[in-house]
Design an enzyme around this catalytic site. Structure first.
Site, PDB file in Angstrom:
ATOM      1  N   HIS A 150      98.420  54.603  59.786  1.00 16.17           N
ATOM      2  CA  HIS A 150      99.848  54.869  60.002  1.00 16.17           C
ATOM      3  C   HIS A 150     100.741  53.771  59.427  1.00 16.17           C
ATOM      4  O   HIS A 150     101.859  54.035  58.974  1.00 16.17           O
ATOM      5  CB  HIS A 150     100.138  55.093  61.489  1.00 16.17           C
ATOM      6  N   ARG A 177      93.463  54.237  63.141  1.00 14.97           N
ATOM      7  CA  ARG A 177      94.683  55.023  63.034  1.00 14.97           C
ATOM      8  C   ARG A 177      95.896  54.130  62.783  1.00 14.97           C
ATOM      9  O   ARG A 177      96.800  54.514  62.027  1.00 14.97           O
ATOM     10  CB  ARG A 177      94.892  55.860  64.311  1.00 14.97           C
ATOM     11  N   TRP A 183      86.114  67.416  74.386  1.00  4.59           N
ATOM     12  CA  TRP A 183      85.682  67.198  75.768  1.00  4.59           C
ATOM     13  C   TRP A 183      84.235  66.735  75.700  1.00  4.59           C
ATOM     14  O   TRP A 183      83.472  67.099  74.844  1.00  4.59           O
ATOM     15  CB  TRP A 183      85.841  68.484  76.571  1.00  4.59           C
TER      16      TRP A 183
HETATM   17  C1  HEM Z   1      97.079  65.653  57.890  1.00  2.00           C
HETATM   18  C2  HEM Z   1      96.814  64.357  58.193  1.00  2.00           C
HETATM   19  C3  HEM Z   1      96.557  63.918  59.617  1.00  2.00           C
HETATM   20  C4  HEM Z   1      97.052  64.421  60.790  1.00  2.00           C
HETATM   21  C5  HEM Z   1      98.046  65.569  60.988  1.00  2.00           C
HETATM   22  C6  HEM Z   1      96.467  63.630  61.866  1.00  2.00           C
HETATM   23  C7  HEM Z   1      96.728  63.843  63.213  1.00  2.00           C
HETATM   24  C8  HEM Z   1      96.119  63.157  64.249  1.00  2.00           C
HETATM   25  C9  HEM Z   1      96.371  63.402  65.649  1.00  2.00           C
HETATM   26  C10 HEM Z   1      97.352  64.438  66.221  1.00  2.00           C
HETATM   27  C11 HEM Z   1      95.578  62.558  66.365  1.00  2.00           C
HETATM   28  C12 HEM Z   1      95.499  62.387  67.877  1.00  2.00           C
HETATM   29  C13 HEM Z   1      96.241  61.126  68.282  1.00  2.00           C
HETATM   30  C14 HEM Z   1      96.303  61.015  69.794  1.00  2.00           C
HETATM   31  O1  HEM Z   1      96.597  62.071  70.433  1.00  2.00           O
HETATM   32  O2  HEM Z   1      96.102  59.898  70.331  1.00  2.00           O
HETATM   33  C15 HEM Z   1      94.822  61.779  65.402  1.00  2.00           C
HETATM   34  C16 HEM Z   1      93.898  60.804  65.750  1.00  2.00           C
HETATM   35  C17 HEM Z   1      93.215  60.025  64.829  1.00  2.00           C
HETATM   36  N1  HEM Z   1      93.423  60.006  63.458  1.00  2.00           N
HETATM   37 FE1  HEM Z   1      94.456  61.393  62.401  1.00  2.00          FE
HETATM   38  N2  HEM Z   1      95.638  62.670  61.345  1.00  2.00           N
HETATM   39  C18 HEM Z   1      95.673  62.799  59.979  1.00  2.00           C
HETATM   40  C19 HEM Z   1      94.992  61.995  59.062  1.00  2.00           C
HETATM   41  C20 HEM Z   1      94.242  60.880  59.404  1.00  2.00           C
HETATM   42  C21 HEM Z   1      93.733  59.914  58.443  1.00  2.00           C
HETATM   43  C22 HEM Z   1      93.972  59.978  56.929  1.00  2.00           C
HETATM   44  C23 HEM Z   1      93.034  58.973  59.158  1.00  2.00           C
HETATM   45  C24 HEM Z   1      92.298  57.749  58.682  1.00  2.00           C
HETATM   46  C25 HEM Z   1      91.743  57.619  57.475  1.00  2.00           C
HETATM   47  C26 HEM Z   1      93.107  59.367  60.555  1.00  2.00           C
HETATM   48  C27 HEM Z   1      92.498  58.685  61.589  1.00  2.00           C
HETATM   49  C28 HEM Z   1      92.583  59.049  62.938  1.00  2.00           C
HETATM   50  C29 HEM Z   1      91.788  58.446  64.003  1.00  2.00           C
HETATM   51  C30 HEM Z   1      90.715  57.364  63.830  1.00  2.00           C
HETATM   52  C31 HEM Z   1      92.180  59.062  65.194  1.00  2.00           C
HETATM   53  C32 HEM Z   1      91.644  58.798  66.598  1.00  2.00           C
HETATM   54  C33 HEM Z   1      92.568  57.836  67.292  1.00  2.00           C
HETATM   55  C34 HEM Z   1      92.183  57.569  68.750  1.00  2.00           C
HETATM   56  O3  HEM Z   1      91.069  57.960  69.174  1.00  2.00           O
HETATM   57  O4  HEM Z   1      93.011  56.951  69.462  1.00  2.00           O
HETATM   58  N3  HEM Z   1      93.854  60.519  60.680  1.00  2.00           N
HETATM   59  N4  HEM Z   1      95.169  62.164  64.126  1.00  2.00           N
END
Ligand code: HEM
Ligand SMILES: CC(=O)Cn1cnc2ccccc21
Length: 290
Positions: free
Chosen positions: A49, A45, A188
């Site tokens: 980002h 992430r 969960w």
């Molecule tokens: C519309 C696009 C996207 C939205 C709105 C979104 C939103 C989110 C949100 C709300 C979380 C939870 C973060 C947390 O609460 O800690 C998350 C986690 C994550 N996102 Fe996305 N995301 C998007 C696209 C992507 C993309 C393009 C990638 C990578 C190619 C990605 C990779 C991840 C990963 C790996 C997590 C897990 C992080 C963790 O476990 O700490 N996301 N995302």
């Protein structure tokens, strides 16, 4: 603005594989983070980002300048929780001070995907740290509460099409949402730290119910304890996106191939690489017998 990657004349593939291995060994050793999910998802992430601030219309933001290192960007509410990934990488920066922050943050994501059994992500070095005043404003990263039209329009700014968007969203097979970070919760039970096409299979096979969560945000929950963000669920609400969800649910090789291409494109947005810059395809620890 043109961001020309610098030619790194005094570092070889061996030097970069050494950095890869240092990150990968630390990833393998520090397995207790976030309820034994480990650092792979948050590193993924962070790479996304640090790249997702790019605006193709004026070539501002993006991974090139490593501006996530500045509080203006790392304190963006959209980046809540990512400090865990940055703190994980800080000792790596100390050990390899010649690596730019932009190269460090993107390489961290490459190591994460590959070490979590995902595809090889081709990666090019040469990002150059920019001064703090070049840090993009907050608000360039996507919200999770909207639907397909929002998602499609958002990714136009990153020059990513429907197929690339669906492939990239497959990274939501990793890790979890954290109520205190983004106001979403779940899944969960065990969150995953293995890169697979599960995200697409879950979208198609689970019985999703739209519910208000403890932070008063709407999210989709399934009887098995899985969850999807509204922007995740949007991929099965839109016919064009749905076609790619079905493709990736039924063809894991195609998912891996398309994800690798799209993730490289995401991590390199806005950067001009000299013809002489090598493209590295790193070995995993397993493939090196380490
Ligand atoms: C519309 C696009 C996207 C939205 C709105 C979104 C939103 C989110 C949100 C709300 C979380 C939870 C973060 C947390 O609460 O800690 C998350 C986690 C994550 N996102 Fe996305 N995301 C998007 C696209 C992507 C993309 C393009 C990638 C990578 C190619 C990605 C990779 C991840 C990963 C790996 C997590 C897990 C992080 C963790 O476990 O700490 N996301 N995302
Ligand atoms: C198992 C699964 O698909 C859970 N999941 C579904 N959407 C997600 C977004 C960020 C992190 C994990 C997410």
């Amino acid at each position: 603005i043109v961001h020309m990657a610098q030619e790194i004349k005094d570092k070889s593939e061996k030097d970069y594989q050494e950095v890869y291995n240092a990150i990968a060994v630390k990833l393998r050793e520090e397995d207790e983070f976030d309820g034994y999910i480990g650092y792979g998802p948050v590193l993924t992430r962070l790479a996304w980002h640090s790249s997702g601030t790019w605006d193709k219309n004026n070539n501002t933001g993006g991974s090139f300048g490593g501006t996530y290192q500045f509080q203006k960007e790392s304190n963006d509410p959209s980046n809540k929780g990512l400090h865990n990934g940055a703190e994980f990488l800080a000792p790596i920066h100390k050990q390899f001070p010649w690596l730019s922050h932009g190269d460090l943050y993107t390489l961290g994501g490459v190591v994460a995907i590959q070490e979590l059994q995902g595809p090889v992500i081709p990666w090019r070095p040469g990002r150059v740290d920019l001064p703090e005043d070049m840090t993009p404003d907050n608000g360039r990263l996507p919200d999770a509460v909207y639907g397909a039209d929002y998602v499609r329009n958002f990714f136009k700014r990153l020059d990513l099409n429907d197929q690339e968007v669906v492939a990239l969203m497959g990274a939501h097979c990793l890790g979890r949402t954290h109520l205190q970070n983004t106001g979403f919760d779940g899944p969960w039970g065990a969150a995953s730290n293995t890169f697979t096409n599960e995200f697409f299979l879950n979208l198609l096979n689970e019985n999703w119910k739209l519910e208000k969560n403890e932070a008063k945000n709407m999210q989709w929950n399934s009887p098995k304890g899985y969850m999807m963000l509204p922007t995740d669920h949007a991929l099965i609400e839109d016919d064009k996106y749905m076609a790619y969800v079905k493709l990736y649910a039924t063809n894991n090789d195609k998912f891996f191939e398309d994800f690798a291409k799209a993730f490289k494109k995401l991590l390199e947005g806005g950067i001009t690489f000299p013809q002489s810059t090598p493209t590295y395809r790193f070995e995993t620890l397993d493939s090196q017998g380490l």
